[in-house]
Design an enzyme around this catalytic site. Sequence first.
Site, mmCIF file in Angstrom:
data_model
loop_
_atom_site.group_PDB
_atom_site.id
_atom_site.type_symbol
_atom_site.label_atom_id
_atom_site.label_comp_id
_atom_site.label_asym_id
_atom_site.label_seq_id
_atom_site.Cartn_x
_atom_site.Cartn_y
_atom_site.Cartn_z
ATOM 1 N N ASP A 171 -5.118 -22.049 -18.959
ATOM 2 C CA ASP A 171 -3.927 -22.446 -18.210
ATOM 3 C C ASP A 171 -3.477 -23.811 -18.710
ATOM 4 O O ASP A 171 -4.151 -24.816 -18.480
ATOM 5 C CB ASP A 171 -4.265 -22.489 -16.718
ATOM 6 C CG ASP A 171 -3.074 -22.883 -15.854
ATOM 7 O OD1 ASP A 171 -1.974 -23.065 -16.408
ATOM 8 O OD2 ASP A 171 -3.253 -23.013 -14.635
ATOM 9 N N ASP A 198 -6.544 -26.178 -18.269
ATOM 10 C CA ASP A 198 -7.400 -25.759 -17.157
ATOM 11 C C ASP A 198 -8.256 -24.576 -17.593
ATOM 12 O O ASP A 198 -7.792 -23.447 -17.706
ATOM 13 C CB ASP A 198 -6.536 -25.395 -15.951
ATOM 14 C CG ASP A 198 -7.373 -25.105 -14.703
ATOM 15 O OD1 ASP A 198 -8.616 -25.123 -14.807
ATOM 16 O OD2 ASP A 198 -6.778 -24.851 -13.646
ATOM 17 N N GLN A 236 -9.989 -21.407 -14.671
ATOM 18 C CA GLN A 236 -9.456 -20.131 -14.203
ATOM 19 C C GLN A 236 -10.341 -18.956 -14.598
ATOM 20 O O GLN A 236 -10.145 -17.841 -14.111
ATOM 21 C CB GLN A 236 -8.052 -19.922 -14.764
ATOM 22 C CG GLN A 236 -7.023 -20.941 -14.293
ATOM 23 C CD GLN A 236 -6.783 -20.834 -12.796
ATOM 24 O OE1 GLN A 236 -6.473 -19.774 -12.295
ATOM 25 N NE2 GLN A 236 -6.945 -21.944 -12.086
ATOM 26 N N THR A 293 -8.505 -16.855 -9.286
ATOM 27 C CA THR A 293 -7.491 -15.888 -9.703
ATOM 28 C C THR A 293 -6.322 -16.613 -10.346
ATOM 29 O O THR A 293 -6.079 -17.798 -10.075
ATOM 30 C CB THR A 293 -6.974 -15.073 -8.504
ATOM 31 O OG1 THR A 293 -6.434 -15.958 -7.509
ATOM 32 C CG2 THR A 293 -8.082 -14.240 -7.888
ATOM 33 N N HIS A 342 -1.321 30.861 -21.861
ATOM 34 C CA HIS A 342 -0.745 30.287 -20.645
ATOM 35 C C HIS A 342 0.474 29.470 -21.033
ATOM 36 O O HIS A 342 0.790 29.316 -22.214
ATOM 37 C CB HIS A 342 -1.774 29.431 -19.887
ATOM 38 C CG HIS A 342 -2.152 28.165 -20.594
ATOM 39 N ND1 HIS A 342 -3.185 28.086 -21.500
ATOM 40 C CD2 HIS A 342 -1.624 26.916 -20.537
ATOM 41 C CE1 HIS A 342 -3.292 26.856 -21.963
ATOM 42 N NE2 HIS A 342 -2.351 26.121 -21.399
ATOM 43 N N ASP A 384 2.648 25.747 -20.312
ATOM 44 C CA ASP A 384 2.522 24.372 -19.831
ATOM 45 C C ASP A 384 3.894 23.873 -19.403
ATOM 46 O O ASP A 384 4.833 23.836 -20.212
ATOM 47 C CB ASP A 384 1.956 23.456 -20.915
ATOM 48 C CG ASP A 384 0.514 23.795 -21.247
ATOM 49 O OD1 ASP A 384 -0.316 23.764 -20.343
ATOM 50 O OD2 ASP A 384 0.228 24.095 -22.427
ATOM 51 N N LYS A 426 4.539 23.213 19.989
ATOM 52 C CA LYS A 426 3.195 22.853 20.455
ATOM 53 C C LYS A 426 3.356 21.981 21.694
ATOM 54 O O LYS A 426 4.098 21.004 21.675
ATOM 55 C CB LYS A 426 2.424 22.098 19.370
ATOM 56 C CG LYS A 426 1.906 23.015 18.272
ATOM 57 C CD LYS A 426 1.103 22.254 17.231
ATOM 58 C CE LYS A 426 -0.105 21.555 17.828
ATOM 59 N NZ LYS A 426 -1.066 22.480 18.461
ATOM 60 N N ASP A 438 0.943 20.368 23.768
ATOM 61 C CA ASP A 438 0.044 19.256 24.101
ATOM 62 C C ASP A 438 -0.681 19.483 25.420
ATOM 63 O O ASP A 438 -0.712 18.626 26.295
ATOM 64 C CB ASP A 438 0.821 17.939 24.149
ATOM 65 C CG ASP A 438 -0.093 16.737 23.910
ATOM 66 O OD1 ASP A 438 -1.252 16.958 23.512
ATOM 67 O OD2 ASP A 438 0.349 15.606 24.134
#
Length: 783
Positions: free
Chosen positions: A137, A227, A230, A236, A337, A339, A493, A495
């Site tokens: 950095d 730096d 880091q 991070t 087959h 694709d 439905k 309930d």
Amino acid sequence: MPGAQEVVVDGRRLRLTNLDKVMYPSTGTTKGEVIDYLTRVAPVLLPHLDRRPVTRIRWPDGTGADSFFAKHLEAGAPAWVPRQPIEHSSGAKDYPLVDRLPTLVYLAQVASIELHVPQWRFDTAGARQFPDRLVLDLDPGPGVGLAECAEVARWARGILLDLGMDPVPVTSGSKGIHLYAPLDGSRSSDEISAFAKELARLLESDHPDLVVSQMSKSVRPGKVFLDWSQNNGSKTTISPYSLRGREQPTVAAPRTWDELDDPALRHLLFDEVLERVQMHGDLFAALAPSTVGPLAPYIAKRDAARTPEPVPDSPAGATDPDGARFVVQEHHASRLHYDLRLERDGVLVSWAVPRGIPETTEKNHLAVMTEPHPMSYLDFAGEIPAGEYGAGTMTVWDTGTYDLEKWRDDEVIFTLNGADGGPLGSVRLALIRTEGDGEKSQWLLHRMKTDAAPRRAAPVLAAAPPTPMLATASTPPLARLAAERWGSWVEFKWDGIRAIGIWDGERLRLRARSGTDITARYPEFTASDAGFGPVPCIVDGEIVAMDAAGRPSFSRLQHRMHLTRPAEIEREAARIGVSYLLFDVLEIDGVDASRTQLTDRREALERLAADTVAGIVVPPVADDLNDALATAATLGLEGVVVKDPRSTYRRGARSEQWLKVKLTRTQDVVIGGIRPGKGGRDGLIGSLLMGIPGPDGLRYVGRVGSGFSEATLSRLSALFEPLRSDENPFVGIGAVEASDALWVRPEVVGEVEYAEATPSGTLRHARWRGIRTDVRPEDVRPE
């Protein structure tokens, strides 16, 4: 895009709010524009976030206001956001892992503008790996700027090149420059950090007038601080392609070394970065692990020296995510087959279809998802040599463009527009996932009744209909397909609890689904002539209690369904009325009706119930799934059931011809333990430990600690006390959950509603709804 919107992002549903909120006051850039940037830059951003824990800097009120640093994933984050715990002195914290676009969009929704990651990744088992990249950095102190950082970057590059490491420069979008170099993963973070520190000291020794390696800010004026820290495993760095929370929407942008020679070098804005990606692709691609990216499985299966198939250098895919081309290839491999490949997010999403495109709407064809293929596969034809993956002859059967209606994790609806004179023409298709996830998942390929071209491809963020029609947008695709094929017989439905009614010509007896006799609990139907007429019959229905607004209330029903004392039943029957809603007939005058089709049973049921007492009702059947769902949402119902009008009645078994569509997520669970209460619940139940029976035993699915009244807690304590046990009934329960658990014999079934289920099956944000006396523990299944 003002207000709130429900959107679907790659099959995941998200609620986006305040899309017109200004996040960058000096430029007027809104949250909606931030999300648009992330959507478009995702193909090059995601490979560099893959399996790295992400810390965020959030600006809830825009970059002109306060921000805060976030490590732990928010409690309200969707269950589908992947996460990985990291131990801290205060305990483990769950960090988000940004694997796909929906997670990026979610983070933007909660104003996570800056995304920071370490230089290491988790492996597939969740263990930390050694760092796979080095970062330096270059931070300019007062009196110097990017030009001086570029000079120091060139000096650092010279040293790294001598060591066989060619770094990539990134203008950080804030002040300085980051230099990244790939590592082979054989050294620890401490070792790489020590190496970086020595490199910084060497540059400081060679160029003391411009470079400083000390942390003290007092020595930085007029110099570039290199730096090295880091590389510490606990630190991070802003991710390449992440936005920065500065006055303007700048980006941590990968650059070329030629650009660093420009005296006018400056930080780039997000629209400039998008243009560069479109023109040049990912300048940071060399730092992406070879196992990361949508094409990684494709590349891993092929050797460019042995197959004529196109094998790209990078697994990242193409940089134009907006195309809509397709190809169907005839593949004479071990067996013939076809694709089917659809362009999506810079790759060809692919399915192997053994029997090809369905010729009619009556028969569905199996489709098995394979690995994504590169865009250069669109026109591939040739002989794949024996011994290689997919060996055999490949030809192009038809190709062209497609119009997209919907793309979700479990459903894709589209119209293929084949080549002029080709065999396909224009055909509207649906792919519906039935089993598995990702590669090797199984799908149905269905030809829709209407082959007319639908609307043009929807945007990546497709707004869902407004409430209450939102329910329709989340309808399972198999239910929609069933409604189309069966003619839309839709029941609501309600309930409540299932009850089998046995009419002997004079009186009605009621039995719960578990077989328990519940006749005495509902005297309004059973104490006198219920009105079914002289012919004995057996009917099926649901007992429901309504609230003051006339909506089904399971909590009100709880006050009726557990009573056994006549005085209590009489008292509560006067206070809480119930209805018996009928939906089927099983037997008439001793003759089995279950083997006749549903339409005939329904006619018979309506005749039998024509003169029944108040409260015994045959509810209407809807003939349109979308309308039924909208009505169910408006009335606050649990959902609907789509049925085949030709279906028979299958006792004690789930039928593929009856498909439930729930608007609220509910689940029956078996209670196997108690977590003691604390604080205000000291001496009471804190939460109940839930399980669902599986092949290996009672699988733990989480705990429920909300939705209890004081009366309910007292009643449950009395219920579970005689069931206390020393034996843990669960499989898959963690040590923390089991540490203070009080085990009970798994004999009680309850019902909970929940927000979402995690991939492992845990029910998140569960809320107690009540005891299910009508369900046996062995009958509980995942909904």
